[in-house]
Design an enzyme around this catalytic site. Structure first.
Site, PDB file in Angstrom:
ATOM      1  N   LYS A 221      77.062  99.253  80.682  1.00  0.00           N
ATOM      2  CA  LYS A 221      77.388 100.367  81.578  1.00  0.00           C
ATOM      3  C   LYS A 221      77.263  99.897  83.010  1.00  0.00           C
ATOM      4  O   LYS A 221      76.469  98.965  83.238  1.00  0.00           O
ATOM      5  CB  LYS A 221      76.507 101.576  81.318  1.00  0.00           C
TER       6      LYS A 221
ATOM      7  N   TYR B 210      72.730 107.485  84.263  1.00  0.00           N
ATOM      8  CA  TYR B 210      71.869 107.910  83.146  1.00  0.00           C
ATOM      9  C   TYR B 210      71.629 109.418  83.180  1.00  0.00           C
ATOM     10  O   TYR B 210      71.559 110.060  82.130  1.00  0.00           O
ATOM     11  CB  TYR B 210      70.525 107.175  83.188  1.00  0.00           C
TER      12      TYR B 210
HETATM   13  P1  NAD Z   1      72.328  90.029  86.857  1.00  0.00           P
HETATM   14  O1  NAD Z   1      72.766  89.842  88.257  1.00  0.00           O
HETATM   15  O2  NAD Z   1      70.902  89.727  86.532  1.00  0.00           O
HETATM   16  O3  NAD Z   1      73.241  89.140  85.882  1.00  0.00           O
HETATM   17  C1  NAD Z   1      74.631  89.022  86.045  1.00  0.00           C
HETATM   18  C2  NAD Z   1      75.110  87.719  85.458  1.00  0.00           C
HETATM   19  O4  NAD Z   1      76.497  87.595  85.768  1.00  0.00           O
HETATM   20  C3  NAD Z   1      74.401  86.491  86.057  1.00  0.00           C
HETATM   21  O5  NAD Z   1      74.098  85.588  85.039  1.00  0.00           O
HETATM   22  C4  NAD Z   1      75.441  85.902  86.995  1.00  0.00           C
HETATM   23  O6  NAD Z   1      75.343  84.504  87.119  1.00  0.00           O
HETATM   24  C5  NAD Z   1      76.748  86.275  86.278  1.00  0.00           C
HETATM   25  N1  NAD Z   1      77.905  86.301  87.169  1.00  0.00           N
HETATM   26  C6  NAD Z   1      79.097  85.800  86.834  1.00  0.00           C
HETATM   27  N2  NAD Z   1      79.963  85.948  87.861  1.00  0.00           N
HETATM   28  C7  NAD Z   1      79.293  86.539  88.852  1.00  0.00           C
HETATM   29  C8  NAD Z   1      79.645  86.948  90.165  1.00  0.00           C
HETATM   30  N3  NAD Z   1      80.887  86.807  90.641  1.00  0.00           N
HETATM   31  N4  NAD Z   1      78.684  87.512  90.918  1.00  0.00           N
HETATM   32  C9  NAD Z   1      77.449  87.731  90.450  1.00  0.00           C
HETATM   33  N5  NAD Z   1      77.060  87.366  89.193  1.00  0.00           N
HETATM   34  C10 NAD Z   1      77.976  86.763  88.409  1.00  0.00           C
HETATM   35  O7  NAD Z   1      72.709  91.504  86.434  1.00  0.00           O
HETATM   36  P2  NAD Z   1      72.140  92.343  85.225  1.00  0.00           P
HETATM   37  O8  NAD Z   1      71.022  93.198  85.706  1.00  0.00           O
HETATM   38  O9  NAD Z   1      71.901  91.488  84.048  1.00  0.00           O
HETATM   39  O10 NAD Z   1      73.373  93.355  84.963  1.00  0.00           O
HETATM   40  C11 NAD Z   1      74.522  92.956  84.237  1.00  0.00           C
HETATM   41  C12 NAD Z   1      75.219  94.198  83.688  1.00  0.00           C
HETATM   42  O11 NAD Z   1      74.338  94.871  82.827  1.00  0.00           O
HETATM   43  C13 NAD Z   1      75.630  95.214  84.745  1.00  0.00           C
HETATM   44  O12 NAD Z   1      76.839  95.809  84.376  1.00  0.00           O
HETATM   45  C14 NAD Z   1      74.521  96.247  84.701  1.00  0.00           C
HETATM   46  O13 NAD Z   1      74.935  97.543  85.093  1.00  0.00           O
HETATM   47  C15 NAD Z   1      74.161  96.213  83.247  1.00  0.00           C
HETATM   48  N6  NAD Z   1      72.761  96.594  83.012  1.00  0.00           N
HETATM   49  C16 NAD Z   1      72.499  97.509  82.057  1.00  0.00           C
HETATM   50  C17 NAD Z   1      71.203  97.880  81.786  1.00  0.00           C
HETATM   51  C18 NAD Z   1      70.921  98.841  80.680  1.00  0.00           C
HETATM   52  O14 NAD Z   1      69.806  99.358  80.608  1.00  0.00           O
HETATM   53  N7  NAD Z   1      71.854  99.091  79.779  1.00  0.00           N
HETATM   54  C19 NAD Z   1      70.157  97.341  82.522  1.00  0.00           C
HETATM   55  C20 NAD Z   1      70.449  96.394  83.490  1.00  0.00           C
HETATM   56  C21 NAD Z   1      71.763  96.020  83.725  1.00  0.00           C
END
Ligand code: NAD
Length: 423
Positions: A165, A250
């Protein structure tokens, strides 16, 4: 399975055990094996506690070769902190492949979780997942602006898609994702973990069974204090917005799934602390109201600049249910307040405790089940699209300073598939 008739004991191989939980090479007496379901994958134990007490059900893991193979795309915080560890708690999923732009990180993580070098991909070789039959599901855990492209490419590679999401950054992108998966005849699910979580499912039951009476008011807050850096969540092009699509979603989503209704009018306003560099491109705070056809009103806040606050309350004419915390990964607490069934002079507020297994394991198992049985997930692409439709309307409302009307579908749970199995 090997059997030794002289001892009356049988030996079960690793694949025949509870996903290795009982351990390879465990010896069981024949009678115990019969009680354990005769090696058919179902283990039964006699009750330990009296029938007045709560006893957790035993896990029913599938053998590794029957599990659905997953590729995790993006090795950021959510993947490393929650999703990869959650595979150990899944009953139907197997981690097979990783996709990352950072080869060293991918190799380190692959070693930690036993992923083979041949199953490591980067964003260029991503489409060659098509040639890997071990991977059935691609789980997209990338910045929001990348969800649409990587879903469409996964569908073209013949894979089912589980997408984090918010589903994408616009209604148009959500529609492209739905169309691509439909054209490829592949399932698409949005990873709304809380719609698979026992406290939220219990609150849905209370609301739908009319135990709260007529639903009147819903209030929810979900917010956190963001690090002072230039992370992608602070870039509009990557995140699509600020607190609203990231954590406010949420509150919005809970108002919809607890009631089953869809809002017919929404209004919102947003505000960022002047001069705070984090909020040059995206909003800090968003306040919104949703009006539902039954008369239920939801009032929600979300923010990116305050200490963690994650709670909800659904108020009916006869009772209320609240969750605080409501939106965290663990430690959820649920309270129910109503006139005491024992003492007409008293109002009871009781706390309900439900099993708290990884929400991500539950959500992944639901999708694996849908893939194995060719069933629509409970939170398909249409569910994510509806949230995005409302988010777009809320941004319009904030920009134009006027409420926005939305169409009502005329039935409950209009955008959801069948409810997940209760466990
Ligand atoms: P994060 O920044 O920790 O991870 C993102 C990943 O994408 C990294 O490994 C990064 O290297 C990679 N990436 C690839 N291309 C990129 C770019 N152009 N710019 C930035 N990063 C790039 O983020 P996250 O917290 O893991 O979130 C990822 C997804 O998961 C998002 O859509 C977020 O909304 C979702 N999320 C959901 C929940 C949940 O509870 N369901 C919780 C956190 C995050």
């Amino acid at each position: 399975m090997k059997r030794d008739d002289t001892t009356g004991w049988t030996r079960r191989g690793l694949l025949g055990t509870a996903g290795g939980v009982l351990g390879a090479g465990l010896w069981l007496p024949r009678a115990a094996l019969a009680a354990a379901g005769g090696g058919k994958g179902e283990v039964k134990l006699p009750p330990m506690k009296a029938s007045t007490e709560v006893e957790s059900p035993l896990p029913e893991p599938l053998a590794p070769d029957q599990r659905v193979g997953f590729a995790i795309v993006g090795l950021g915080r959510l993947s490393l902190e929650e999703l990869l560890p959650a595979f150990a708690q899944t009953e139907k999923c197997r981690l097979v492949a990783l996709v990352s732009g950072d080869k060293d990180k991918a190799r380190t993580v692959a070693r930690q979780y036993g992923v083979l070098e041949k199953n490591l991909y980067d964003y260029k070789s991503y489409d060659t997942l098509a040639d890997n039959p071990e991977v059935q599901v691609v789980y997209i855990v990338l910045p929001n602006s990348m969800h649409a492209e990587y879903t469409v490419r996964a569908a073209k590679a013949g894979k089912h898609v589980l997408c984090e999401k918010p589903m994408a950054n616009s209604v148009a992108e959500c529609q492209q994702m739905i169309d691509a998966c439909r054209a490829a005849k592949k399932q698409l699910m949005v990873a709304y973990r809380l719609q698979y979580e026992p406290h939220h499912r219990a609150a849905i039951q209370l609301a739908r069974s009319k135990k709260l009476g007529a639903l009147k008011l819903f209030s929810a807050d979900n917010g956190q204090n963001q690090a002072p850096d230039a992370q992608w969540r602070h870039k509009k092009a990557l995140a699509g917005g600020g607190a609203l699509p990231d954590v406010g979603i949420y509150c919005l989503s809970a108002a919809r799934y607890l009631s089953g209704e869809e809002p017919v009018e929404v209004s919102g306003s947003m505000f960022s602390t002047p001069g705070d560099a984090r909020f040059k491109e995206v909003e800090e705070n968003f306040l919104f109201t949703l009006r539902f056809p039954s008369g239920l009103i939801a009032q929600c806040t979300t923010g990116y600049g305050h200490h963690d606050s994650r709670r909800l309350r659904l108020m009916g004419s006869e009772a209320w249910v609240d969750l605080d915390p409501a939106f965290s990964y663990s430690g959820l607490r649920m309270r129910l307040s109503r006139k005491s069934p024992e003492d007409p002079r008293a109002s009871d507020t009781t706390e309900r405790s439900l099993p708290q297994k990884s929400q991500f394991a539950r959500e992944m198992d639901h999708f694996a089940d849908c893939v194995k049985n060719d069933r629509t997930p409970h939170t398909p692409g249409e569910e994510g699209l509806q949230d995005m439709r409302i988010i777009e309307a809320l941004y319009r409302s904030a920009a134009e300073r006027t409420p926005q009307k939305l169409e009502a579908p005329g039935k409950l749970d209009a955008f959801r598939g069948p409810a997940p199995a209760a466990r």
